[in-house]
Design a protein around this motif. Sequence first.
Motif, PDB file in Angstrom:
ATOM      1  N   ALA A 161      30.512  35.060  48.221  1.00  0.00           N
ATOM      2  CA  ALA A 161      29.342  34.619  47.445  1.00  0.00           C
ATOM      3  C   ALA A 161      29.761  34.013  46.113  1.00  0.00           C
ATOM      4  N   LEU A 162      30.882  34.478  45.551  1.00  0.00           N
ATOM      5  CA  LEU A 162      31.324  33.963  44.260  1.00  0.00           C
ATOM      6  C   LEU A 162      31.840  32.534  44.352  1.00  0.00           C
ATOM      7  N   ALA A 163      32.150  32.074  45.563  1.00  0.00           N
ATOM      8  CA  ALA A 163      32.619  30.694  45.716  1.00  0.00           C
ATOM      9  C   ALA A 163      31.542  29.683  45.341  1.00  0.00           C
ATOM     10  N   GLY A 196      43.807  43.329  39.244  1.00  0.00           N
ATOM     11  CA  GLY A 196      43.407  43.607  37.873  1.00  0.00           C
ATOM     12  C   GLY A 196      42.638  42.497  37.193  1.00  0.00           C
ATOM     13  N   THR A 197      42.376  41.401  37.895  1.00  0.00           N
ATOM     14  CA  THR A 197      41.587  40.304  37.326  1.00  0.00           C
ATOM     15  C   THR A 197      40.383  40.028  38.222  1.00  0.00           C
ATOM     16  N   PRO A 198      39.267  39.592  37.653  1.00  0.00           N
ATOM     17  CA  PRO A 198      38.070  39.345  38.464  1.00  0.00           C
ATOM     18  C   PRO A 198      38.292  38.210  39.469  1.00  0.00           C
ATOM     19  N   LEU A 199      37.735  38.362  40.641  1.00  0.00           N
ATOM     20  CA  LEU A 199      37.806  37.312  41.648  1.00  0.00           C
ATOM     21  C   LEU A 199      37.192  36.015  41.128  1.00  0.00           C
ATOM     22  N   MET A 230      37.316  34.834  38.116  1.00  0.00           N
ATOM     23  CA  MET A 230      38.331  34.163  37.315  1.00  0.00           C
ATOM     24  C   MET A 230      39.390  33.500  38.195  1.00  0.00           C
ATOM     25  N   GLN A 231      39.756  34.157  39.276  1.00  0.00           N
ATOM     26  CA  GLN A 231      40.741  33.591  40.198  1.00  0.00           C
ATOM     27  C   GLN A 231      40.209  32.309  40.847  1.00  0.00           C
ATOM     28  N   LEU A 232      38.936  32.290  41.161  1.00  0.00           N
ATOM     29  CA  LEU A 232      38.326  31.088  41.732  1.00  0.00           C
ATOM     30  C   LEU A 232      38.334  29.938  40.719  1.00  0.00           C
ATOM     31  N   PHE A 233      37.998  30.256  39.476  1.00  0.00           N
ATOM     32  CA  PHE A 233      38.039  29.224  38.432  1.00  0.00           C
ATOM     33  C   PHE A 233      39.440  28.652  38.267  1.00  0.00           C
ATOM     34  N   LEU A 234      40.442  29.528  38.242  1.00  0.00           N
ATOM     35  CA  LEU A 234      41.817  29.064  38.065  1.00  0.00           C
ATOM     36  C   LEU A 234      42.284  28.231  39.249  1.00  0.00           C
ATOM     37  N   LEU A 264      40.623  33.331  47.727  1.00  0.00           N
ATOM     38  CA  LEU A 264      40.228  34.494  48.513  1.00  0.00           C
ATOM     39  C   LEU A 264      41.366  35.006  49.386  1.00  0.00           C
ATOM     40  N   THR A 265      42.219  34.097  49.849  1.00  0.00           N
ATOM     41  CA  THR A 265      43.376  34.525  50.642  1.00  0.00           C
ATOM     42  C   THR A 265      44.330  35.364  49.801  1.00  0.00           C
ATOM     43  N   LEU A 266      44.634  34.898  48.590  1.00  0.00           N
ATOM     44  CA  LEU A 266      45.538  35.641  47.717  1.00  0.00           C
ATOM     45  C   LEU A 266      44.913  36.976  47.294  1.00  0.00           C
TER      46      LEU A 266
END
Length: 215
Positions: free
Chosen positions: A159-161, A62-65, A67-71, A93-95
């Motif tokens: 690519a988002l990394a 439910g959250t953008p990937l 945002m997860q990378l930033f966190l 990316l693993t989570l």
Amino acid sequence: MIEFTLWDIVRNLLLALRWTVALSLIAFIGGGLVGGLLLTLRLGLGSGARRLIGWYVQLFQGTPLLMQLFLAYFGLALLGIEVSAWTAAALALTLYTSAYLVEIWRGCVEAVPRGQWEAARSLALSFGEQLRHVILPQASRLAIAPTVGFLVQVIKGTALASVIGFVELTKAGGMIANASFKPFLVFGCVALLYFALCFPVSLFAQRLERRIHVR
């Protein structure tokens, strides 16, 4: 200004492509291991554990990937844990992958008829033996095609990394485009390389799905 030939561009992009492939494999294998563990816990434990794992899945789906990378990168740094862009990207990316795989596999397990569970219990098999000998062999047959298909999403997600400074294919393309002043040519090559990675995987997943339906 440095003059970049087509070969120079392709050669440098191919070097960066190695990191895209490596990150994809780490995310997919790591996500598979975490997802498999979560699936086992979800099937074997009580409603409380199932609810917690359900929240975990909803959080990452439910959250953008992005945002997860930033966190993973900046959030851990705020807690005093310094991580490299590589480590943060692999962790996020693993989570992210595990949250999707556990749902894919849960659906495949639930697609196995309930009579199979009852038959396994009638043979006095333990829960682990029921999974290992009866349920998972049938569920894995259903799970192969969607699991392989999801690998395409993982590859594109790498690519988002680039936003946290990890130099994979997209980040390298941006750096080369800025240096060569040939953005159309560079990102055209980037798109072709992503296509060369993803298209065979998509074909393989479709072939597996057709083979399963034929049986």
